[in-house]
Design a protein around this motif. Sequence first.
Motif, PDB file in Angstrom:
ATOM      1  N   ALA A 100      31.892  44.382  40.776  1.00 49.96           N
ATOM      2  CA  ALA A 100      32.693  44.242  39.556  1.00 49.96           C
ATOM      3  C   ALA A 100      34.080  44.872  39.661  1.00 49.96           C
ATOM      4  O   ALA A 100      35.021  44.390  39.033  1.00 49.96           O
ATOM      5  N   ALA A 101      34.233  45.923  40.448  1.00 50.56           N
ATOM      6  CA  ALA A 101      35.551  46.565  40.548  1.00 50.56           C
ATOM      7  C   ALA A 101      36.606  45.590  41.057  1.00 50.56           C
ATOM      8  O   ALA A 101      37.761  45.650  40.632  1.00 50.56           O
ATOM      9  N   CYS A 102      36.225  44.680  41.922  1.00 44.81           N
ATOM     10  CA  CYS A 102      37.178  43.687  42.445  1.00 44.81           C
ATOM     11  C   CYS A 102      37.074  42.355  41.706  1.00 44.81           C
ATOM     12  O   CYS A 102      38.078  41.786  41.293  1.00 44.81           O
ATOM     13  N   HIS A 103      35.841  41.854  41.559  1.00 44.13           N
ATOM     14  CA  HIS A 103      35.638  40.522  40.968  1.00 44.13           C
ATOM     15  C   HIS A 103      35.604  40.536  39.442  1.00 44.13           C
ATOM     16  O   HIS A 103      35.623  39.475  38.822  1.00 44.13           O
ATOM     17  N   GLY A 104      35.568  41.710  38.828  1.00 44.67           N
ATOM     18  CA  GLY A 104      35.554  41.821  37.377  1.00 44.67           C
ATOM     19  C   GLY A 104      34.149  41.754  36.812  1.00 44.67           C
ATOM     20  O   GLY A 104      33.245  41.199  37.443  1.00 44.67           O
ATOM     21  N   PRO A 105      33.967  42.296  35.623  1.00 42.79           N
ATOM     22  CA  PRO A 105      32.633  42.320  35.021  1.00 42.79           C
ATOM     23  C   PRO A 105      32.058  40.928  34.763  1.00 42.79           C
ATOM     24  O   PRO A 105      30.851  40.734  34.811  1.00 42.79           O
ATOM     25  N   GLY A 106      32.915  39.954  34.534  1.00 45.42           N
ATOM     26  CA  GLY A 106      32.454  38.587  34.298  1.00 45.42           C
ATOM     27  C   GLY A 106      32.538  37.698  35.524  1.00 45.42           C
ATOM     28  O   GLY A 106      32.220  36.515  35.469  1.00 45.42           O
ATOM     29  N   GLY A 107      32.989  38.251  36.656  1.00 47.60           N
ATOM     30  CA  GLY A 107      33.038  37.504  37.901  1.00 47.60           C
ATOM     31  C   GLY A 107      34.248  36.605  38.074  1.00 47.60           C
ATOM     32  O   GLY A 107      34.279  35.749  38.942  1.00 47.60           O
ATOM     33  N   ARG A 108      35.293  36.801  37.288  1.00 46.25           N
ATOM     34  CA  ARG A 108      36.451  35.904  37.328  1.00 46.25           C
ATOM     35  C   ARG A 108      37.564  36.361  38.272  1.00 46.25           C
ATOM     36  O   ARG A 108      38.655  35.793  38.270  1.00 46.25           O
ATOM     37  N   GLY A 109      37.310  37.397  39.065  1.00 51.35           N
ATOM     38  CA  GLY A 109      38.318  37.857  40.022  1.00 51.35           C
ATOM     39  C   GLY A 109      39.333  38.807  39.424  1.00 51.35           C
ATOM     40  O   GLY A 109      40.384  39.032  40.011  1.00 51.35           O
ATOM     41  N   ASP A 110      39.019  39.376  38.273  1.00 51.58           N
ATOM     42  CA  ASP A 110      39.973  40.207  37.547  1.00 51.58           C
ATOM     43  C   ASP A 110      39.515  41.652  37.391  1.00 51.58           C
ATOM     44  O   ASP A 110      39.735  42.288  36.372  1.00 51.58           O
ATOM     45  N   ALA A 160      37.816  36.180  44.618  1.00 55.30           N
ATOM     46  CA  ALA A 160      37.436  34.848  44.140  1.00 55.30           C
ATOM     47  C   ALA A 160      36.904  34.892  42.722  1.00 55.30           C
ATOM     48  O   ALA A 160      36.321  35.889  42.294  1.00 55.30           O
ATOM     49  N   ASP A 161      37.083  33.793  42.011  1.00 52.72           N
ATOM     50  CA  ASP A 161      36.444  33.587  40.712  1.00 52.72           C
ATOM     51  C   ASP A 161      35.016  33.133  41.012  1.00 52.72           C
ATOM     52  O   ASP A 161      34.780  31.994  41.416  1.00 52.72           O
ATOM     53  N   LEU A 162      34.081  34.032  40.846  1.00 53.12           N
ATOM     54  CA  LEU A 162      32.690  33.757  41.204  1.00 53.12           C
ATOM     55  C   LEU A 162      31.975  32.872  40.196  1.00 53.12           C
ATOM     56  O   LEU A 162      30.868  32.414  40.468  1.00 53.12           O
ATOM     57  N   THR A 163      32.622  32.587  39.072  1.00 50.57           N
ATOM     58  CA  THR A 163      32.007  31.694  38.085  1.00 50.57           C
ATOM     59  C   THR A 163      32.242  30.229  38.431  1.00 50.57           C
ATOM     60  O   THR A 163      31.692  29.347  37.792  1.00 50.57           O
ATOM     61  N   ALA A 164      33.065  29.977  39.449  1.00 48.44           N
ATOM     62  CA  ALA A 164      33.417  28.605  39.811  1.00 48.44           C
ATOM     63  C   ALA A 164      32.835  28.177  41.160  1.00 48.44           C
ATOM     64  O   ALA A 164      33.242  27.157  41.711  1.00 48.44           O
TER      65      ALA A 164
END
Length: 131
Positions: A37-47, A59-63
Amino acid sequence: MRIIGPGLAAVLALGACVTPRQTDAMTGAARYADHCAACHGPGGRGDGVLAAGLPVSPADLTALSARNGGVFPWSMVMARVHGYAGRAGEMPEFGTILTGPMVSWADETGTRVETPAGLLAIARYLETIQA
């Protein structure tokens, strides 16, 4: 003989409804929060909070499924999460973090692969966050 109350009975019944795959996804969510999550964000969007300072945008892991014709790319995801030594600017090698019990998993071709249980749990979680 002791009779359990309706509240406890409801909790026990709900627990019985959770499948091993759902349990893996829940475990994977915790591992994702700790290691991704620190890199990909809590929602997996790369933020994630570290994303801006990285040489390669996470990467945006939701896509993942959308980029793979609507099919979740299991083998690619697990290979990427597990990591490869010496890939500068990309994900760190998580192989040592994902040590532990091994499970047999069938890849997209049906080939059985011995895989770290933690790695499979993260992949199952990522499958649940596809847009």
